[in-house]
Design a protein around this motif. Structure first.
Motif, mmCIF file in Angstrom:
data_model
loop_
_atom_site.group_PDB
_atom_site.id
_atom_site.type_symbol
_atom_site.label_atom_id
_atom_site.label_comp_id
_atom_site.label_asym_id
_atom_site.label_seq_id
_atom_site.Cartn_x
_atom_site.Cartn_y
_atom_site.Cartn_z
ATOM 1 N N GLU A 143 72.037 74.708 59.862
ATOM 2 C CA GLU A 143 73.229 74.137 59.352
ATOM 3 C C GLU A 143 73.846 75.366 58.625
ATOM 4 O O GLU A 143 75.238 75.435 58.811
ATOM 5 C CB GLU A 143 73.015 73.150 58.440
ATOM 6 C CG GLU A 143 72.615 71.865 59.215
ATOM 7 C CD GLU A 143 73.727 71.171 59.594
ATOM 8 O OE1 GLU A 143 74.681 71.683 59.755
ATOM 9 O OE2 GLU A 143 73.503 69.767 60.186
ATOM 10 N N MET A 144 73.232 76.114 58.025
ATOM 11 C CA MET A 144 73.842 77.341 57.252
ATOM 12 C C MET A 144 74.299 78.207 58.056
ATOM 13 O O MET A 144 75.243 79.152 57.901
ATOM 14 C CB MET A 144 72.629 77.947 56.285
ATOM 15 C CG MET A 144 72.127 77.141 55.260
ATOM 16 S SD MET A 144 73.511 76.251 54.021
ATOM 17 C CE MET A 144 72.892 74.670 53.655
ATOM 18 N N ARG A 145 73.832 78.512 59.225
ATOM 19 C CA ARG A 145 74.268 79.559 60.173
ATOM 20 C C ARG A 145 75.384 78.939 60.826
ATOM 21 O O ARG A 145 76.364 79.938 61.032
ATOM 22 C CB ARG A 145 73.394 79.859 61.362
ATOM 23 C CG ARG A 145 72.139 80.509 61.265
ATOM 24 C CD ARG A 145 71.030 80.554 62.369
ATOM 25 N NE ARG A 145 70.003 81.366 62.119
ATOM 26 C CZ ARG A 145 68.972 81.424 62.976
ATOM 27 N NH1 ARG A 145 68.653 80.582 63.824
ATOM 28 N NH2 ARG A 145 67.903 82.058 62.546
ATOM 29 N N ASP A 146 75.728 77.728 60.950
ATOM 30 C CA ASP A 146 77.154 77.309 61.466
ATOM 31 C C ASP A 146 78.040 77.614 60.225
ATOM 32 O O ASP A 146 79.171 77.732 60.392
ATOM 33 C CB ASP A 146 76.882 75.749 61.672
ATOM 34 C CG ASP A 146 76.025 75.479 62.890
ATOM 35 O OD1 ASP A 146 75.961 76.431 63.678
ATOM 36 O OD2 ASP A 146 75.733 74.385 63.128
ATOM 37 N N ARG A 147 77.708 77.093 59.185
ATOM 38 C CA ARG A 147 78.620 77.280 57.968
ATOM 39 C C ARG A 147 78.855 78.819 57.565
ATOM 40 O O ARG A 147 80.064 78.892 57.511
ATOM 41 C CB ARG A 147 77.815 76.554 56.632
ATOM 42 C CG ARG A 147 77.814 75.177 56.540
ATOM 43 C CD ARG A 147 78.968 74.545 56.961
ATOM 44 N NE ARG A 147 78.957 74.188 58.395
ATOM 45 C CZ ARG A 147 80.177 74.108 59.030
ATOM 46 N NH1 ARG A 147 81.617 73.653 58.553
ATOM 47 N NH2 ARG A 147 80.128 73.682 60.345
#
Length: 218
Positions: free
Chosen positions: A12-16
């Motif tokens: 999720e953090m990579r997407d953000r």
């Protein structure tokens, strides 16, 4: 267990990260080591002794927080650990968001409602904010004024404040698209006030933004 806990959050953090990079034009590097429930960070048990171990150098010295963090700095790394009572995903997201936005907004006039709305906009895990309280307030001429949004009174209705800030951001996107809002994010520091930046990039009178949004939603 740790990997099962963190793997979905890392994705999720990579997407953000990708979304924030597009929005800000920045690509910060994060050399983080995440510690969960270990105090001080960087200490390990070796032959019954608690030692601070250099991750890259292999140096072993007595375990204490100062030693551990010094070894991590020497390796070009930063230890991060959520404070007690703070969810891991919330903590990582706040660290990520700050790394992108703080350099852009340092010294800039950024109202709290806009900060909150941007945080929710990029948040990978928050529940969708309901606009219902703001819609109901708009129908009864009960919306918070722009002055109250900029400087909320102590007894402000937080649910209405959250809904209205989300609605204002949606209104801004409707006027100039995401790219226009991204431009505002990037260029805020070029203006003396948020109102000036709003007028130049979003268009219209900032002081009338609440009224204009109230008309737009109907």
């Amino acid at each position: 267990v740790v990997e099962e806990l963190t793997a979905p959050i890392v994705i999720e953090m990579r997407d953000r990260y990708d979304a924030l990079s597009i929005a800000t034009g920045r690509t910060p590097q994060f050399d983080w080591i995440l510690y969960l429930g270990i105090e001080p960070p960087g200490c390990v048990e070796v032959d019954g002794f608690s030692l601070s171990v250099g991750i890259r150098s292999g140096v072993r010295i007595n375990c204490d927080e100062a030693n551990s963090r010094a070894l991590l700095r020497q390796a070009g790394l930063t230890a991060i650990r959520p404070p007690d009572g703070v969810q891991l995903d919330d903590y990582l997201y706040d660290q990520l968001l700050s790394s992108f936005l703080d350099p852009l907004w340092r010294g800039a006039d950024v109202p709290d409602w806009f900060r909150q709305a941007i945080r929710r906009f990029f948040d990978p895990i928050s529940e969708r904010t309901s606009l219902a309280p703001a819609l109901a307030a708009a129908r009864t001429n009960g919306l918070l004024t722009m002055t109250e949004m900029n400087t909320p009174p102590e007894n402000v209705d937080s649910t209405l404040y959250t809904a209205e800030s989300t609605g204002l951001l949606a209104y801004m996107i409707s006027r100039v698209g995401r790219e226009g809002v991204y431009q505002l994010i990037r260029e805020l520091r070029d203006y003396d006030t948020f109102a000036q930046a709003y007028t130049a990039i979003i268009g219209g009178d900032y002081d009338q933004a609440v009224q204009n949004w109230g008309v737009w939603i109907f």
